[in-house]
Motif scaffolding. Structure first.
Motif, PDB file in Angstrom:
ATOM      1  N   ASP A  24      25.750 -75.712 -19.681  1.00  0.00           N
ATOM      2  CA  ASP A  24      25.219 -75.948 -18.464  1.00  0.00           C
ATOM      3  C   ASP A  24      25.120 -76.593 -17.176  1.00  0.00           C
ATOM      4  O   ASP A  24      26.072 -77.647 -16.892  1.00  0.00           O
ATOM      5  CB  ASP A  24      24.836 -77.646 -19.392  1.00  0.00           C
ATOM      6  N   LEU A  25      24.535 -75.409 -16.291  1.00  0.00           N
ATOM      7  CA  LEU A  25      25.463 -75.728 -15.064  1.00  0.00           C
ATOM      8  C   LEU A  25      24.246 -76.971 -13.957  1.00  0.00           C
ATOM      9  O   LEU A  25      25.379 -77.268 -13.597  1.00  0.00           O
ATOM     10  CB  LEU A  25      25.735 -74.316 -14.868  1.00  0.00           C
ATOM     11  N   ASP A  26      23.115 -77.398 -15.114  1.00  0.00           N
ATOM     12  CA  ASP A  26      22.574 -77.687 -14.022  1.00  0.00           C
ATOM     13  C   ASP A  26      23.520 -79.260 -13.815  1.00  0.00           C
ATOM     14  O   ASP A  26      23.351 -79.397 -12.703  1.00  0.00           O
ATOM     15  CB  ASP A  26      21.690 -78.181 -14.483  1.00  0.00           C
ATOM     16  N   ARG A  27      23.972 -79.341 -14.644  1.00  0.00           N
ATOM     17  CA  ARG A  27      24.545 -80.955 -14.374  1.00  0.00           C
ATOM     18  C   ARG A  27      25.962 -80.161 -13.933  1.00  0.00           C
ATOM     19  O   ARG A  27      27.056 -82.101 -14.100  1.00  0.00           O
ATOM     20  CB  ARG A  27      24.085 -81.888 -15.759  1.00  0.00           C
ATOM     21  N   LEU A  56      30.188 -73.632  -7.804  1.00  0.00           N
ATOM     22  CA  LEU A  56      28.968 -72.592  -8.258  1.00  0.00           C
ATOM     23  C   LEU A  56      28.115 -72.388  -7.413  1.00  0.00           C
ATOM     24  O   LEU A  56      27.526 -71.223  -7.246  1.00  0.00           O
ATOM     25  CB  LEU A  56      28.284 -74.146  -8.777  1.00  0.00           C
ATOM     26  N   ASN A  57      28.491 -72.260  -6.061  1.00  0.00           N
ATOM     27  CA  ASN A  57      27.723 -71.577  -5.139  1.00  0.00           C
ATOM     28  C   ASN A  57      29.063 -70.322  -4.078  1.00  0.00           C
ATOM     29  O   ASN A  57      28.215 -69.517  -3.637  1.00  0.00           O
ATOM     30  CB  ASN A  57      27.564 -72.494  -3.557  1.00  0.00           C
ATOM     31  N   SER A  58      29.859 -70.120  -5.095  1.00  0.00           N
ATOM     32  CA  SER A  58      30.513 -69.231  -4.485  1.00  0.00           C
ATOM     33  C   SER A  58      30.204 -67.880  -5.083  1.00  0.00           C
ATOM     34  O   SER A  58      30.571 -67.135  -4.265  1.00  0.00           O
ATOM     35  CB  SER A  58      31.431 -69.798  -4.642  1.00  0.00           C
ATOM     36  N   GLY A  59      28.773 -67.811  -5.882  1.00  0.00           N
ATOM     37  CA  GLY A  59      28.766 -67.129  -6.734  1.00  0.00           C
ATOM     38  C   GLY A  59      29.578 -66.207  -7.764  1.00  0.00           C
ATOM     39  O   GLY A  59      29.002 -64.967  -8.041  1.00  0.00           O
ATOM     40  N   GLY A 101      42.960 -88.805 -15.542  1.00  0.00           N
ATOM     41  CA  GLY A 101      41.516 -88.829 -15.049  1.00  0.00           C
ATOM     42  C   GLY A 101      40.548 -88.622 -13.621  1.00  0.00           C
ATOM     43  O   GLY A 101      39.857 -88.874 -13.763  1.00  0.00           O
ATOM     44  N   MET A 102      40.495 -86.912 -14.852  1.00  0.00           N
ATOM     45  CA  MET A 102      40.000 -86.022 -14.376  1.00  0.00           C
ATOM     46  C   MET A 102      39.521 -85.481 -15.437  1.00  0.00           C
ATOM     47  O   MET A 102      40.339 -85.040 -16.225  1.00  0.00           O
ATOM     48  CB  MET A 102      40.680 -84.887 -13.111  1.00  0.00           C
ATOM     49  N   ALA A 103      38.148 -84.803 -14.814  1.00  0.00           N
ATOM     50  CA  ALA A 103      37.256 -84.284 -15.484  1.00  0.00           C
ATOM     51  C   ALA A 103      36.990 -82.667 -15.418  1.00  0.00           C
ATOM     52  O   ALA A 103      36.383 -81.876 -13.964  1.00  0.00           O
ATOM     53  CB  ALA A 103      36.232 -84.468 -16.085  1.00  0.00           C
ATOM     54  N   LEU A 104      37.978 -81.744 -16.188  1.00  0.00           N
ATOM     55  CA  LEU A 104      37.444 -80.194 -15.823  1.00  0.00           C
ATOM     56  C   LEU A 104      36.408 -79.572 -16.304  1.00  0.00           C
ATOM     57  O   LEU A 104      36.537 -79.410 -17.631  1.00  0.00           O
ATOM     58  CB  LEU A 104      39.174 -79.496 -15.554  1.00  0.00           C
ATOM     59  N   GLY A 105      35.736 -78.913 -16.643  1.00  0.00           N
ATOM     60  CA  GLY A 105      34.517 -78.056 -16.600  1.00  0.00           C
ATOM     61  C   GLY A 105      35.251 -76.120 -16.738  1.00  0.00           C
ATOM     62  O   GLY A 105      35.538 -75.894 -15.621  1.00  0.00           O
ATOM     63  N   ILE A 106      34.722 -75.936 -17.723  1.00  0.00           N
ATOM     64  CA  ILE A 106      35.251 -74.671 -18.202  1.00  0.00           C
ATOM     65  C   ILE A 106      33.595 -74.315 -18.246  1.00  0.00           C
ATOM     66  O   ILE A 106      33.364 -74.470 -18.746  1.00  0.00           O
ATOM     67  CB  ILE A 106      35.943 -74.449 -19.268  1.00  0.00           C
ATOM     68  N   VAL A 107      33.631 -72.754 -17.628  1.00  0.00           N
ATOM     69  CA  VAL A 107      32.322 -72.568 -17.421  1.00  0.00           C
ATOM     70  C   VAL A 107      32.497 -70.540 -17.868  1.00  0.00           C
ATOM     71  O   VAL A 107      33.500 -70.088 -17.300  1.00  0.00           O
ATOM     72  CB  VAL A 107      30.834 -72.476 -16.866  1.00  0.00           C
ATOM     73  N   GLY A 108      31.782 -70.454 -18.699  1.00  0.00           N
ATOM     74  CA  GLY A 108      31.498 -68.734 -18.878  1.00  0.00           C
ATOM     75  C   GLY A 108      31.082 -68.466 -20.103  1.00  0.00           C
ATOM     76  O   GLY A 108      30.291 -68.949 -20.703  1.00  0.00           O
ATOM     77  N   GLU A 152      27.875 -83.497 -11.724  1.00  0.00           N
ATOM     78  CA  GLU A 152      27.849 -85.354 -13.020  1.00  0.00           C
ATOM     79  C   GLU A 152      28.519 -85.234 -13.320  1.00  0.00           C
ATOM     80  O   GLU A 152      29.232 -85.850 -14.069  1.00  0.00           O
ATOM     81  CB  GLU A 152      25.887 -85.433 -13.439  1.00  0.00           C
ATOM     82  N   TRP A 153      29.165 -84.139 -14.647  1.00  0.00           N
ATOM     83  CA  TRP A 153      30.815 -84.312 -15.434  1.00  0.00           C
ATOM     84  C   TRP A 153      31.528 -84.460 -15.272  1.00  0.00           C
ATOM     85  O   TRP A 153      32.323 -84.944 -15.333  1.00  0.00           O
ATOM     86  CB  TRP A 153      29.745 -83.483 -16.389  1.00  0.00           C
ATOM     87  N   PHE A 154      31.921 -82.949 -14.431  1.00  0.00           N
ATOM     88  CA  PHE A 154      33.066 -82.824 -13.869  1.00  0.00           C
ATOM     89  C   PHE A 154      33.251 -83.356 -12.592  1.00  0.00           C
ATOM     90  O   PHE A 154      32.765 -83.014 -11.253  1.00  0.00           O
ATOM     91  CB  PHE A 154      33.588 -81.015 -13.769  1.00  0.00           C
ATOM     92  N   ASP A 155      34.507 -83.178 -12.460  1.00  0.00           N
ATOM     93  CA  ASP A 155      35.708 -83.685 -10.924  1.00  0.00           C
ATOM     94  C   ASP A 155      36.241 -82.143 -11.033  1.00  0.00           C
ATOM     95  O   ASP A 155      35.591 -81.814  -9.077  1.00  0.00           O
ATOM     96  CB  ASP A 155      37.160 -84.241 -11.168  1.00  0.00           C
ATOM     97  N   ARG A 156      36.501 -81.244 -11.572  1.00  0.00           N
ATOM     98  CA  ARG A 156      36.734 -79.831 -11.082  1.00  0.00           C
ATOM     99  C   ARG A 156      35.681 -78.936 -11.965  1.00  0.00           C
ATOM    100  O   ARG A 156      35.640 -79.074 -13.144  1.00  0.00           O
ATOM    101  CB  ARG A 156      37.930 -79.740 -10.770  1.00  0.00           C
TER     102      ARG A 156
END
Lengths: 277, 245
Positions: free
Chosen positions: B197-200, B225-228, B30-37, B203-207
């Motif tokens: 896509d970092l902007d959304r 995202l705010n941690s830099g 029941g969670m959505a985890l986003g991976i960015v890099g 809205e997409w992810f819980d984590r």
């Protein structure tokens, strides 16, 4: 009527027709996967490799089929293994293994004290020479291949289209690949006597490629390919009877003509489809 | 909330190149985890390893407590970033979506009413109704992407893995994909997805996890995202790009 029934007065012709029908249908059915997976080279490959088995069987005085089956299945598994582990494309794996096995056959034959046996029937086929025992073997193996293809139908279709996603979803793509190769080996073996090593590749590729020209549905392609294969085999055999020509070559020539007709139909259809938009 | 995916001390090497270095991640149902890099950060490799397509060089990946390859067929649905399929393959949109049902069907079993309903449902929810009989070669890039997401949804998986599904699709498709994924997550499905896509992201992810061969940051999307942490590697990648050219 006489024209159609005349060949059947000979028992060897009856056997030849049954063999042609079975081999033509089976090759063109499994050939659908051969064409969609772009394995056109494989028929040639396994058929040539089986030559080594035939030579060994001849030298040892055992059944030709036994030797051919063992070598063909081993070559098929070897092709799959080299492709998965050796970081080479399937085409290259086939190229390496079949030339190796064929060379082994030639090597062994050249060292044989005397080789006056007629191996040309294996190169070009001799469907009129199909014995009762051969026919039983052809029908038996054809049944095994057909049932296996039915069981693997969806797995074969999914892995032919999108192997990576199929595998992620839990389908054992490696098993399916190996199974297809072994089924191909068996199909090629039972086709050898009908059309021979040189022409078996055509039966695997041409009917399916013909069907591919005129349809965009997989099931239609499968049925159409099987029908084209069956019709070409039977009509080709009739034609060879009346023209007194080599049966394997006549069957393949007929399939080749069908391919070019289908290509013309497919092209004109696509042209009219794009023209109407 | 039950744990769906546990990645611990995961290392993946391709020959001598280390693609992933001691990754620890957890995903609950029941969670959505986003991976960015950045590109080449190992995001896709991480997804493939969880899908059971890549064998870990060290460490473990568990999906519902077991190795991914030992799960019942149909458990994991994976949508790759670039579909490397032959577009001339004789298949319509409906044919492709129907393949989602194949893993769970026994050999020779007929396509049941439930199977057909799942396929129709997936086609409808991705607005592919008008295109269902169209050949796959006649679709736009965004439509192709939607067909492959529809196939994953028709599978009714227990875990959904999406590799950059929003790359190259229009805003409307992105929005409808997001609604569908959020709906699935609300119904309890765990979703792991890579994105640029970092902007959304919130809205997409819980984590959200920032991955560049290692996990650089992980937590609530806003906080991450705010941690830099992401800005740091972006800069890094930029400098690298310059150095190479």
């Amino acid at each position: 009527m006489d024209f159609l029934l005349a060949p059947f007065q000979y028992e060897y012709m009856q056997r030849a027709f049954v063999a042609a029908l079975v081999v033509g249908t089976l090759c063109s059915t499994i050939g659908t996967y051969v064409v969609l997976r772009k394995l056109s080279f494989i028929g040639d490959g396994i058929a040539h490799a089986s030559f080594a088995g035939i030579v060994v069987a001849y030298l040892r005085g055992i059944d030709y089929y036994a030797g051919a089956i063992v070598v063909a299945v081993l070559t098929a598994l070897g092709i799959g293994f080299v492709n998965r582990r050796g970081k080479v494309s399937l085409d290259t794996a086939i190229g390496v293994l079949f030339t190796g096995a064929f060379a082994l056959g030639v090597f062994l034959m050249s060292r044989a004290p005397r080789y006056n046996v007629d191996l040309s029937s294996f190169l070009f086929g001799n469907i009129l020479g199909v014995s009762r025992g051969d026919l039983v073997l052809i029908l038996g193996l054809a049944a095994v291949v057909t049932v296996s293809l039915a069981f693997l139908y969806r797995a074969l279709l999914y892995t032919s289209f999108d192997p990576v996603v199929a595998e992620a979803s839990g389908i054992n793509a490696a098993f399916v690949d190996y199974a297809l190769l072994v089924l191909l080996a068996l199909t090629i073996i039972i086709s050898l006597e009908a059309v021979g090593i040189v022409l078996v590749a055509a039966l695997l590729v041409t009917p399916a490629a013909t069907a591919f020209q005129v349809t965009r549905r997989f099931t239609t392609m499968l049925w159409l390919s099987a029908t084209i294969g069956a019709v070409c085999a039977v009509v080709g055999l009739y034609a060879s009877y009346y023209l007194q020509a080599a049966s394997g070559a006549t069957i393949v020539l007929l399939a080749t003509i069908a391919f070019f007709i289908a290509m013309a139909i497919g092209r004109s259809r696509r042209r009219s489809a794009s023209g109407s938009r | 909330m039950s744990v769906a995916v546990t990645v611990s001390e995961l290392v993946v090497r391709y020959d001598r190149v280390v693609a992933l270095d001691r990754i620890d991640l957890e995903l609950a149902s029941g969670m959505a985890l986003g991976i960015v890099g950045p590109n080449g950060s190992g995001k896709s490799t991480l997804l493939k390893t969880i899908a059971g397509l890549v064998v870990p060089s060290a460490g473990t990946v568990e999906v519902f407590g077991v190795a991914p390859r030992t799960l019942a067929p149909g458990s994991i649905a994976y949508v790759p970033q670039v579909e490397a399929v032959d577009w001339s393959f004789p298949a319509s949109v409906a044919d492709v979506v129907a393949m989602g049902r194949y893993p769970r069907l026994r050999p020779l079993a007929r396509f049941s009413k439930a199977d057909r309903a799942a396929v129709d449902n997936a086609i409808e929810s991705l607005h592919l109704g008008d295109l269902r009989n169209r050949h796959i070669s006649q679709l736009s890039g965004g439509q192709q992407q939607r067909a492959f997401v529809a196939r994953a949804i028709a599978q009714e998986p227990k875990l959904l893995l999406l590799d950059e599904p929003t790359t190259g699709v229009d805003a409307r498709t992105e929005e409808s994909l997001r609604e569908i994924v959020r709906g699935l997550v609300a119904s309890g499905l765990p979703v792991l997805m890579t994105t640029h896509d970092l902007d959304r992201a919130s809205e997409w992810f819980d984590r959200l996890a920032v991955v560049d061969r290692r996990v650089l940051a992980e937590g609530d999307p806003e906080t991450v995202l705010n941690s830099g942490a992401y800005a740091g590697i972006r800069e890094h990648a930029h400098v690298h790009g310059h150095a190479r050219s």
